[in-house]
Design an enzyme around this catalytic site. Structure first.
Site, PDB file in Angstrom:
ATOM      1  N   GLU A 161      -9.333   6.582  -0.755  1.00 39.35           N
ATOM      2  CA  GLU A 161     -10.033   5.916   0.203  1.00 39.35           C
ATOM      3  C   GLU A 161     -10.749   4.679  -0.007  1.00 39.35           C
ATOM      4  O   GLU A 161     -11.106   4.902  -1.304  1.00 39.35           O
ATOM      5  CB  GLU A 161     -10.691   6.763   1.058  1.00 39.35           C
ATOM      6  N   ASN A 190      -6.451   1.076   6.131  1.00 30.93           N
ATOM      7  CA  ASN A 190      -7.480   0.733   5.506  1.00 30.93           C
ATOM      8  C   ASN A 190      -7.390   0.265   4.005  1.00 30.93           C
ATOM      9  O   ASN A 190      -8.502   0.152   3.278  1.00 30.93           O
ATOM     10  CB  ASN A 190      -8.366   1.664   5.609  1.00 30.93           C
ATOM     11  N   ASP A 215       0.350  13.034  -3.822  1.00 32.73           N
ATOM     12  CA  ASP A 215      -0.766  13.807  -3.234  1.00 32.73           C
ATOM     13  C   ASP A 215      -0.451  14.890  -2.120  1.00 32.73           C
ATOM     14  O   ASP A 215       0.801  15.161  -1.937  1.00 32.73           O
ATOM     15  CB  ASP A 215      -1.707  12.628  -2.340  1.00 32.73           C
ATOM     16  N   HIS A 219      -5.925   2.059   1.489  1.00 31.94           N
ATOM     17  CA  HIS A 219      -5.740   3.126   0.707  1.00 31.94           C
ATOM     18  C   HIS A 219      -4.300   3.168   0.042  1.00 31.94           C
ATOM     19  O   HIS A 219      -3.306   2.660   0.716  1.00 31.94           O
ATOM     20  CB  HIS A 219      -6.004   4.304   1.206  1.00 31.94           C
TER      21      HIS A 219
HETATM   22  P1  PGA Z   1       2.587   5.629   6.273  1.00 29.15           P
HETATM   23  O1  PGA Z   1       1.363   5.993   5.511  1.00 29.15           O
HETATM   24  O2  PGA Z   1       3.775   5.324   5.664  1.00 29.15           O
HETATM   25  O3  PGA Z   1       2.867   6.840   7.305  1.00 29.15           O
HETATM   26  O4  PGA Z   1       2.181   4.475   7.345  1.00 29.15           O
HETATM   27  C1  PGA Z   1       0.983   5.258   4.490  1.00 29.15           C
HETATM   28  C2  PGA Z   1      -0.225   5.852   3.851  1.00 29.15           C
HETATM   29  O5  PGA Z   1      -1.046   6.202   4.482  1.00 29.15           O
HETATM   30  O6  PGA Z   1      -0.085   5.568   2.692  1.00 29.15           O
END
Ligand code: PGA
Length: 250
Positions: A142, A135, A67, A137
């Site tokens: 999302e 959450n 992404d 995702h």
């Molecule tokens: P993080 O993010 O590794 O910075 O915790 C993970 C994500 O949001 O997929």
């Protein structure tokens, strides 16, 4: 879906690095699906260390990323293109022409999504690395995202904007939209490795492994994949039933 509970973040990262290195050593032309965020940094450091110590060759490896924020040029220090060069691609000496990510500055978003889908079809992934949001995702898919989506543009959830504000000088600077591979694009990878670290991910890990397969928890779609492994540290495993915390499970 398999799972591994590692004692610490470092143990989780080393375990993940061993799996990636196995693939790279067996197939010097492998296609790696990569992720950004804080979680995979330990894995990337382990790969860079291995390259320094053992000279593992990445000159024919291809990388595709999950992404990219809309509106950030690749020169912006918080763009995911910049993150990948800084944390991994330059150190592994992966040729620029072999590393792909959505163009956050694309003027025609639909066309950019089509371009990226075609690119993913042309470079089928041997492994896809994932983090997980608090959450649930995966990439920027999302809660509520259709499992049938391929690459698309998404409006980030409030919780994601809050979670990611730590990388920017203020919450107002966090882009509100992003290009992301969809759940369908992620599930197309031959193998999937999802990493989770810290207590903030404990509920998402519980729901991903033990909950129903539902679009309310995007990572739950991974239960339908034939070769997916979740590796987490003890803090992220905190809410799992006792018998699940024992170590390695299938
Ligand atoms: P993080 O993010 O590794 O910075 O915790 C993970 C994500 O949001 O997929």
């Amino acid at each position: 879906m398999k799972w591994i509970v590692a004692n610490t973040y470092d143990a989780m990262s080393r375990w993940a690095a061993d799996i990636v290195l196995d693939i790279v050593r067996q197939n010097p032309r492998a296609v790696l699906g990569l992720a950004t965020g804080a979680t995979p940094i330990g894995l990337y450091e382990a790969l860079v260390r291995d390259k320094r110590e053992n000279g593992t060759d990445y000159s024919q490896i291809t990388c595709v990323n999950l992404d990219e924020y809309c509106g950030l040029p690749e020169t912006h220090t918080q763009s995911y293109a910049y993150f990948m060069r800084h944390h991994l691609l330059d150190a592994l000496e992966i040729p620029r022409a072999h590393a792909f990510i959505e163009n956050g500055m694309a003027e025609d978003a639909m066309e950019e999504c089509r371009r990226y889908d075609a690119l993913l079809d042309k470079h089928p992934r041997d492994i896809q690395i994932l983090g997980i949001g608090s959450n649930g995702h995966i990439a920027f898919n999302e809660p509520g995202t259709s499992f049938d989506k391929t690459t698309h543009v998404i409006s980030l959830a409030e919780s994601t904007i809050r979670d990611n504000a730590r990388f920017f000088s203020s919450v107002d600077e966090v882009p509100t939209r992003a290009f992301t591979m969809g759940p369908k694009s992620i599930l197309a990878s031959k193998k999937i490795l999802i990493l989770a670290s810290g207590s903030g991910k404990a509920k998402a890990v519980l729901d991903t492994l033990t909950g129903p397969v539902t679009e309310d928890v995007p990572a739950s779609c991974l239960q339908t994949h034939p070769d997916c492994t979740l590796i987490c540290d003890e803090a992220a495993a905190a809410l799992l039933p006792a018998e699940w915390k024992a170590g390695v499970g299938v």
